[in-house]
Design a protein around this motif. Sequence first.
Motif, PDB file in Angstrom:
ATOM      1  N   MET A 459       0.882  -1.246   0.127  1.00  0.00           N
ATOM      2  CA  MET A 459       0.096   0.087   0.231  1.00  0.00           C
ATOM      3  C   MET A 459       0.754   1.141   0.046  1.00  0.00           C
ATOM      4  N   VAL A 460       0.676   2.056  -0.978  1.00  0.00           N
ATOM      5  CA  VAL A 460       1.483   3.343  -1.088  1.00  0.00           C
ATOM      6  C   VAL A 460       0.715   4.501  -1.430  1.00  0.00           C
ATOM      7  N   PRO A 461       1.159   5.800  -0.549  1.00  0.00           N
ATOM      8  CA  PRO A 461       0.220   6.953  -1.001  1.00  0.00           C
ATOM      9  C   PRO A 461       0.076   7.626  -2.424  1.00  0.00           C
ATOM     10  N   THR A 462       1.225   7.231  -3.121  1.00  0.00           N
ATOM     11  CA  THR A 462       1.086   7.648  -4.812  1.00  0.00           C
ATOM     12  C   THR A 462       1.985   6.655  -5.248  1.00  0.00           C
ATOM     13  N   LEU A 463       1.820   6.667  -6.690  1.00  0.00           N
ATOM     14  CA  LEU A 463       2.722   5.995  -7.450  1.00  0.00           C
ATOM     15  C   LEU A 463       3.531   6.897  -8.259  1.00  0.00           C
ATOM     16  N   PRO A 464       4.882   6.398  -8.534  1.00  0.00           N
ATOM     17  CA  PRO A 464       5.836   7.223  -9.362  1.00  0.00           C
ATOM     18  C   PRO A 464       5.313   7.453 -10.996  1.00  0.00           C
ATOM     19  N   ARG A 465       5.699   8.604 -11.458  1.00  0.00           N
ATOM     20  CA  ARG A 465       5.410   8.711 -12.807  1.00  0.00           C
ATOM     21  C   ARG A 465       6.512   9.362 -13.611  1.00  0.00           C
ATOM     22  N   ASN A 466       6.335   8.837 -14.724  1.00  0.00           N
ATOM     23  CA  ASN A 466       7.469   9.620 -15.553  1.00  0.00           C
ATOM     24  C   ASN A 466       6.882  10.803 -16.278  1.00  0.00           C
ATOM     25  N   PRO A 467       7.783  11.609 -17.267  1.00  0.00           N
ATOM     26  CA  PRO A 467       7.042  12.971 -17.489  1.00  0.00           C
ATOM     27  C   PRO A 467       5.796  13.039 -18.261  1.00  0.00           C
ATOM     28  N   VAL A 468       5.451  12.084 -18.893  1.00  0.00           N
ATOM     29  CA  VAL A 468       4.291  11.945 -19.606  1.00  0.00           C
ATOM     30  C   VAL A 468       2.987  11.484 -18.889  1.00  0.00           C
ATOM     31  N   GLY A 469       2.955  11.199 -17.472  1.00  0.00           N
ATOM     32  CA  GLY A 469       2.194  10.628 -17.070  1.00  0.00           C
ATOM     33  C   GLY A 469       1.942   9.432 -16.411  1.00  0.00           C
ATOM     34  N   LYS A 470       2.728   8.425 -17.252  1.00  0.00           N
ATOM     35  CA  LYS A 470       2.580   6.983 -17.074  1.00  0.00           C
ATOM     36  C   LYS A 470       3.141   6.562 -15.764  1.00  0.00           C
ATOM     37  N   ILE A 471       2.690   5.716 -15.089  1.00  0.00           N
ATOM     38  CA  ILE A 471       2.935   5.080 -14.053  1.00  0.00           C
ATOM     39  C   ILE A 471       4.788   4.515 -14.302  1.00  0.00           C
ATOM     40  N   ASP A 472       5.517   4.830 -13.495  1.00  0.00           N
ATOM     41  CA  ASP A 472       7.125   4.456 -13.837  1.00  0.00           C
ATOM     42  C   ASP A 472       7.262   3.394 -13.221  1.00  0.00           C
ATOM     43  N   LYS A 473       7.248   2.092 -13.737  1.00  0.00           N
ATOM     44  CA  LYS A 473       7.384   0.713 -13.231  1.00  0.00           C
ATOM     45  C   LYS A 473       8.848   0.528 -12.986  1.00  0.00           C
ATOM     46  N   ILE A 474       9.730   1.260 -13.769  1.00  0.00           N
ATOM     47  CA  ILE A 474      11.357   1.131 -13.496  1.00  0.00           C
ATOM     48  C   ILE A 474      11.717   1.617 -12.231  1.00  0.00           C
ATOM     49  N   ARG A 475      11.104   2.603 -11.656  1.00  0.00           N
ATOM     50  CA  ARG A 475      11.407   3.008 -10.336  1.00  0.00           C
ATOM     51  C   ARG A 475      10.663   1.963  -9.302  1.00  0.00           C
ATOM     52  N   LEU A 476       9.610   1.386  -9.624  1.00  0.00           N
ATOM     53  CA  LEU A 476       9.122   0.433  -8.601  1.00  0.00           C
ATOM     54  C   LEU A 476       9.910  -0.875  -8.703  1.00  0.00           C
ATOM     55  N   ARG A 477      10.389  -1.185  -9.848  1.00  0.00           N
ATOM     56  CA  ARG A 477      11.413  -2.377 -10.022  1.00  0.00           C
ATOM     57  C   ARG A 477      12.897  -2.065  -9.006  1.00  0.00           C
ATOM     58  N   ASP A 478      13.200  -0.871  -9.404  1.00  0.00           N
ATOM     59  CA  ASP A 478      14.488  -0.449  -8.511  1.00  0.00           C
ATOM     60  C   ASP A 478      14.139  -0.473  -7.045  1.00  0.00           C
ATOM     61  N   ARG A 479      12.824  -0.066  -6.767  1.00  0.00           N
ATOM     62  CA  ARG A 479      12.718  -0.240  -5.034  1.00  0.00           C
ATOM     63  C   ARG A 479      12.726  -1.562  -4.691  1.00  0.00           C
ATOM     64  N   LEU A 480      12.195  -2.494  -5.282  1.00  0.00           N
ATOM     65  CA  LEU A 480      12.060  -4.016  -4.848  1.00  0.00           C
ATOM     66  C   LEU A 480      13.642  -4.574  -4.933  1.00  0.00           C
ATOM     67  N   ALA A 481      14.272  -4.033  -6.045  1.00  0.00           N
ATOM     68  CA  ALA A 481      15.705  -4.329  -6.239  1.00  0.00           C
ATOM     69  C   ALA A 481      16.513  -3.961  -5.013  1.00  0.00           C
ATOM     70  N   GLU A 482      16.360  -3.045  -4.649  1.00  0.00           N
ATOM     71  CA  GLU A 482      17.082  -1.952  -3.409  1.00  0.00           C
ATOM     72  C   GLU A 482      16.650  -2.804  -2.121  1.00  0.00           C
ATOM     73  N   SER A 483      15.351  -3.402  -1.793  1.00  0.00           N
ATOM     74  CA  SER A 483      14.988  -3.842  -0.774  1.00  0.00           C
ATOM     75  C   SER A 483      15.720  -5.301  -0.452  1.00  0.00           C
ATOM     76  N   GLY A 484      16.332  -5.838  -1.548  1.00  0.00           N
ATOM     77  CA  GLY A 484      16.942  -7.106  -1.374  1.00  0.00           C
ATOM     78  C   GLY A 484      16.203  -8.251  -1.234  1.00  0.00           C
ATOM     79  N   SER A 485      14.819  -8.132  -1.382  1.00  0.00           N
ATOM     80  CA  SER A 485      14.065  -9.130  -1.016  1.00  0.00           C
ATOM     81  C   SER A 485      13.900 -10.171  -2.212  1.00  0.00           C
ATOM     82  N   THR A 486      13.987 -11.287  -1.883  1.00  0.00           N
ATOM     83  CA  THR A 486      13.865 -12.393  -2.895  1.00  0.00           C
ATOM     84  C   THR A 486      12.879 -13.268  -2.370  1.00  0.00           C
ATOM     85  N   ALA A 487      12.064 -13.213  -1.375  1.00  0.00           N
ATOM     86  CA  ALA A 487      11.077 -14.093  -0.884  1.00  0.00           C
ATOM     87  C   ALA A 487       9.670 -14.257  -1.524  1.00  0.00           C
ATOM     88  N   GLY A 488       8.835 -15.146  -1.328  1.00  0.00           N
ATOM     89  CA  GLY A 488       7.993 -15.072  -2.320  1.00  0.00           C
ATOM     90  C   GLY A 488       7.062 -16.153  -2.303  1.00  0.00           C
TER      91      GLY A 488
END
Length: 488
Positions: A459-488
């Motif tokens: 759950m997040v307050p907002t989703l990151p966006r690129n300059p044309v208003g699309k949701i920036d999934k690259i930043r979300l993937r980076d967030r997951l990679a930085e967390s270092g979690s590989t469980a699931g």
Amino acid sequence: MHNAVLPDERARRNPSAACIADDELQLTNSAFAGRVRAAAGALQRRGVEPGDVVAVVLPNRVELVVALFAAWRLGAAVTPVNPALTAAEARYQIEDSGAVVVLGDGSGPDVATMDVADLPAVAAGAGPAPVPADPAALALLIHTSGTTGRPKGVMLDHANLTAMCAMAIASVGLGPSDHSLLVLPLFHVNGIVVSVLSPLLAGGRATIAGRFRPAAFFPAVEAVRPTYFSAVPAIYAMLATLPEEVRPDTSSLRLAICGAAPMPAELIGRFERRYRIPIVEGYGLSEGTCASTINPVGGIRKPGTVGLPIPGQEVAIVDARGRRVTDGSPGEVVVRGPNVMCGYLNRPEETARTVVDGWLHTGDVGRFDEDGYLVLVDRIKDMIIRGGENIYPKEIESVLHSHPAVLEVAVVGRAHTVLGEVPVAFVTLNPGATATAAQLHEHCAGSLSTYKRPADIVMVPTLPRNPVGKIDKIRLRDRLAESGSTAG
């Protein structure tokens, strides 16, 4: 009509009619043509010649459109630069384009070589005459958002723009009575083509809104009385969640256009029921000069699809070997027509991989339904492979969108030591709504097979966006990679 002569032609036909406006200026056809001639003279004195590129680093304002037509009058092309870029990012685009002049107003990165205030409002004499029309001359260099490395310059010539505008005018039924309200950025081809060039070519007019703010949007509609506007799903989501007491007069609007990213059918229904404005959803890429499919304005609109191929273009589905798929199965969406770009600037190998035998390979996965409407499944690069099973994030997103508390969703893959990848959903809620991750997991269980269900719901307050208003999934993937979690 060639774009370079449009201001003069409008002024000749109806000099006193309204043409273009923003918060500061309201120009008639005659006044707009005069400013274009004056600006062309100023650019010419700065050394701009046919074949050159002019970079424009401006927020949405009338002078940006004036500069666009002034450059075209001289036979030059324009690369519009997002004023929110850093100086380093802006310099990369400017250097990549080879721009000889950089027009700015001091509000963005410090890269300008000419201040917009130096564009005179009145020409000394008649100003430079329009160069002879050349449909193959470069008109726009639109730089992609750079989600796969450095931004690439999409080369669009005047033939591309002429074809696309003619298709847009016919598809939406634009005419002299139409008035667009521009809310999308003018550094993107949608804003230029759909909200400026097309209405002006159709004999209508355009009003340029400043930076989009949900609370200010409907007061602007009531004040200027547009007949249509074009926006991205994020804007519709914000408007749909305005306080219930907001009940604007929308009677001037005959339609709203949605593009840039697929819009959930639930959001379309919520917006239409509340504001009584039909949403016409379409699909396209900068590489295709804006749009390739659209839900018919006068026919059956099917939420959850991006409509039918626009007449004048071919849209097909192909498999991994490039063979056409005709049984309704998903595959890559490819497009062919006079709107397909000339190529990527100085990138012949990438151009050859993207445009094959005239077909633009979009990188999007889609299928045609039984009525020939295009349904987008996902981006090829966004597909998640979990233990050998293909998962398209959009399917999960659609299920989560159907929960009444959910406003927006983005699903991305997270690395897993055994399964390879697992889906993770990032969710924002409607204002005042409540829902827990556990409740949303339960909601998914009723519609998704076990392997498709998100491993985590964040759950997040907002989703990151690129300059044309699309949701920036690259930043979300980076967030997951930085967390270092590989469980699931």
